[in-house]
Design a protein around this motif. Sequence first.
Motif, PDB file in Angstrom:
ATOM      1  N   TYR A  44      49.253  -0.131   9.840  1.00  0.00           N
ATOM      2  CA  TYR A  44      50.069   0.768   8.845  1.00  0.00           C
ATOM      3  C   TYR A  44      49.149   1.189   7.827  1.00  0.00           C
ATOM      4  O   TYR A  44      49.461   2.411   7.613  1.00  0.00           O
ATOM      5  N   TYR A  45      48.793   0.337   7.035  1.00  0.00           N
ATOM      6  CA  TYR A  45      48.212   0.628   5.804  1.00  0.00           C
ATOM      7  C   TYR A  45      46.963   1.315   5.812  1.00  0.00           C
ATOM      8  O   TYR A  45      46.787   2.582   5.213  1.00  0.00           O
ATOM      9  N   ALA A  46      46.288   1.329   7.196  1.00  0.00           N
ATOM     10  CA  ALA A  46      44.935   2.083   7.296  1.00  0.00           C
ATOM     11  C   ALA A  46      45.557   3.654   7.630  1.00  0.00           C
ATOM     12  O   ALA A  46      44.937   4.575   6.896  1.00  0.00           O
ATOM     13  N   SER A  47      46.525   3.592   8.325  1.00  0.00           N
ATOM     14  CA  SER A  47      46.950   4.958   8.665  1.00  0.00           C
ATOM     15  C   SER A  47      47.608   5.794   7.312  1.00  0.00           C
ATOM     16  O   SER A  47      47.410   6.888   7.157  1.00  0.00           O
ATOM     17  N   VAL A  48      48.448   5.039   6.737  1.00  0.00           N
ATOM     18  CA  VAL A  48      49.102   5.585   5.362  1.00  0.00           C
ATOM     19  C   VAL A  48      47.817   6.053   4.422  1.00  0.00           C
ATOM     20  O   VAL A  48      47.683   7.162   3.939  1.00  0.00           O
ATOM     21  N   ALA A  49      46.843   5.049   4.419  1.00  0.00           N
ATOM     22  CA  ALA A  49      45.564   5.504   3.793  1.00  0.00           C
ATOM     23  C   ALA A  49      45.121   6.744   3.847  1.00  0.00           C
ATOM     24  O   ALA A  49      44.675   7.764   2.991  1.00  0.00           O
ATOM     25  N   SER A  50      44.929   6.946   5.209  1.00  0.00           N
ATOM     26  CA  SER A  50      44.040   8.273   5.766  1.00  0.00           C
ATOM     27  C   SER A  50      44.953   9.553   5.448  1.00  0.00           C
ATOM     28  O   SER A  50      44.422  10.289   5.004  1.00  0.00           O
ATOM     29  N   LEU A  51      46.392   9.318   5.611  1.00  0.00           N
ATOM     30  CA  LEU A  51      47.110  10.376   5.253  1.00  0.00           C
ATOM     31  C   LEU A  51      47.340  10.581   3.717  1.00  0.00           C
ATOM     32  O   LEU A  51      47.451  11.652   3.303  1.00  0.00           O
ATOM     33  N   LEU A  52      47.289   9.547   3.105  1.00  0.00           N
ATOM     34  CA  LEU A  52      47.378   9.890   1.566  1.00  0.00           C
ATOM     35  C   LEU A  52      46.094  10.573   1.005  1.00  0.00           C
ATOM     36  O   LEU A  52      45.876  11.513   0.208  1.00  0.00           O
ATOM     37  N   GLY A  53      44.882  10.173   1.598  1.00  0.00           N
ATOM     38  CA  GLY A  53      43.701  10.724   1.118  1.00  0.00           C
ATOM     39  C   GLY A  53      43.807  12.427   1.823  1.00  0.00           C
ATOM     40  O   GLY A  53      43.382  13.249   1.113  1.00  0.00           O
TER      41      GLY A  53
END
Lengths: 421, 273
Positions: free
Chosen positions: A393-402
């Motif tokens: 979840y955090y990895a996906s969020v981080a990529s989308l936040l980027g």
Amino acid sequence: MTDKDFDLSRRSFIDRVLMATAGAGMAAAAPWASAAALAAPMAKGDRVRLGVIGTGDRGRALIQNIAKTRNCTVAAICDNFELHLAKGRALVDASTRAFTDHRAMLDAGGLDAVVIATPLDGHKQHSFDAFDAGLHVWCEKAMARTIDDCGAMVKKSQDSGKLLQIGHQRMFKPTYLNAVRRAKEGEIGAITQIRASWHRQSSWRRPVPAGATDRQINWRLYRDSSAGLMTELATHQIQVGNLFFDAVPTRVMGSGSICFWKDGREVYDHVALIYEYAGGRKLIYTSLLNNARYGCEEQIQGSKGTIEPELGRIYQELPPKELALLRMQADVASGHKRTVPIGGATWFAELPVTTPGDSLGWGEYDETMLQFEGFGEAVRTGKPLPGLLSQAYYASVASLLGEQAMDSSQILNWPTSLVAT
Amino acid sequence: MADVVRFASMGTRVELHRFGAGEDDALTAAQHAIEAVDDALTIHRPSATTALNERLMAGKGAAIDDALLFDALVKIEELHASTLGLFDPAADRRFASAGWSAIAFDRGAARVEVSQPVALDFGGLGKGFALDRACAVLREKGVVSACLSAGESSIAVVGEHPLGGGWPFAIPSPLRPDEILVEIELTDESVSISSTVGAGTAAPERAAMIRPADATIVSVPRCSVAIDRLGAHAEAMSTALLVADEDRAERLLNGDRTRRFRFDFPCGAAIPD
Ligand SMILES: NC(=O)c1ccc[n+]([C@@H]2O[C@H](COP(=O)([O-])OP(=O)(O)OC[C@H]3O[C@@H](n4cnc5c(N)ncnc54)[C@H](O)[C@@H]3O)[C@@H](O)[C@H]2O)c1
């Protein structure tokens, strides 16, 4: 490879995962991996029955890996593009049911879980439909096209009481697990920076077969269906960053552009981002599609050494050379005239150190298989692999936040409204 | 007072240590002098030297407009002669016949003509040449005691040691750093150390030592040391000692047995234990 050979290499792979994950520090850092390695084998008739949605490139690789597990089986496949469905059929028993509509597959029953390997923008709908059908979900990374949709998938899994596992195979790879263990044991000192890159020499464009549209085949290149390099490649490496930093980023800044492949694509072909973590630590990320020299790597940089898990190497920092001339200053200050040794090793400008380093010590094997043994075990026991979903979840969020940071040219803070995992 | 500046130049780390008297900006001015030499003589980025080399490699002559480059060429002419032709910044591994003898340098006209394509590499002279200029600046600025090092293989001192007498240095074996090859004392002098073995020789920008007579690479494990009033001279002499055959090495060493040294290590000694 004979079955016996396969069993042996499989055993040694799992032993390696267990060795890498042994120890109190690791149990906390990557608890999912040892749980997966301890999965109980199941008799053929009792195995977890999976329905695979999407038999494109990845879906077919997954089908082959599922076949190697001792607790899962592919019971049905589905793809809405006939050519890909036919390629999927070629990999399974003639008795395995095949569908062109995933709802028809869900309605037909006979499944314990679905495996989703469709384009990114389909993940949310396909997982919701599976949860509604009372099934567990294993879904390829990245989770979904938006941060909200990622959260909605987590929430839906919680509300329906069904498992959600996301496919990030590095979390099961012995080289990585062993690297994390060695880092936790302090071998490379305090990790303050990770430099990660995924550089390719490729347009990333696939040929479009008859009967298909460009957007259908090249969904990675269009914004409706993908965040491009961020969701397709960066997710894996940001997850590695989070794992080594044992944290999520506090904020992200970045720059993205369509710099080389001006062929009508909508997603960036060049991205450069800085993810900040508490204490001033940083993940510096770049991905591009027109230079492959530096390839795919995460350089985990600590005060005592560096780990490069893709290459499987660990490097110690060289001890600083004792500077004879510096000692001379101190000698003179204390009124002491002492001979200065010189001319041994010449001190050169600060060029990259090219020492070969040491092997992290683990061979190759397909960790994708282990992900499914772990999933099978989770389905059997009704308990998710600990810690894994929040990592994803955090990895996906981080990529989308980027992606958002690049689109808006703003520094974005880590969202405070995420679903609790 | 004692102060120090450290910076990267001439492809290496440079340190300038000053003790006692002298103007406040002495070290900064000395640093600028070294950087100016690097700017003019480097072949690792565009410079007066690379511009000259482009013409010389095309077999064409060229006017020398850069004052530093001109001075360096004057030095080379002198040092090529005083080292029996063994110091040769135009020696080239690719063409045995290339060398300083293919170059005609007309000081009066500030022109260079060539009889065949050649290129100059000031690697074997530059550090000493730059330290000489820095020492001159320091003296002008009233400095009476200073120690200058370029990568520790080239050292120059101004005046006496701050505690009186010469500056004592020990030169360790490049293969066994615990063994001292020779101890020396310098006053207003420079020392240059050249070696075919040891940690520094593997560094990426370091060119191999080429024997001018036949353009072969000197591969015997060897180290040479030369002391001179001027760094450029020490530099050229240590290079010449390294590439010389037995006969010419004897002739050069006989010139001053207390300031020129050559150490041959047993073959196979290249790998330290
Ligand atoms: N973990 C990894 O290393 C890895 C590697 C590659 C791809 N992936 C992921 O796998 C997923 C698929 O990628 P891919 O390279 O296989 O793409 P792909 O385009 O080759 O395959 C996607 C398949 O889904 C099918 N599909 C689309 N909509 C559908 C629907 N509504 N119903 C049924 N089938 C449908 C398409 O026809 C296609 O065959 C993506 O999420 C991608 O990020 C992961």
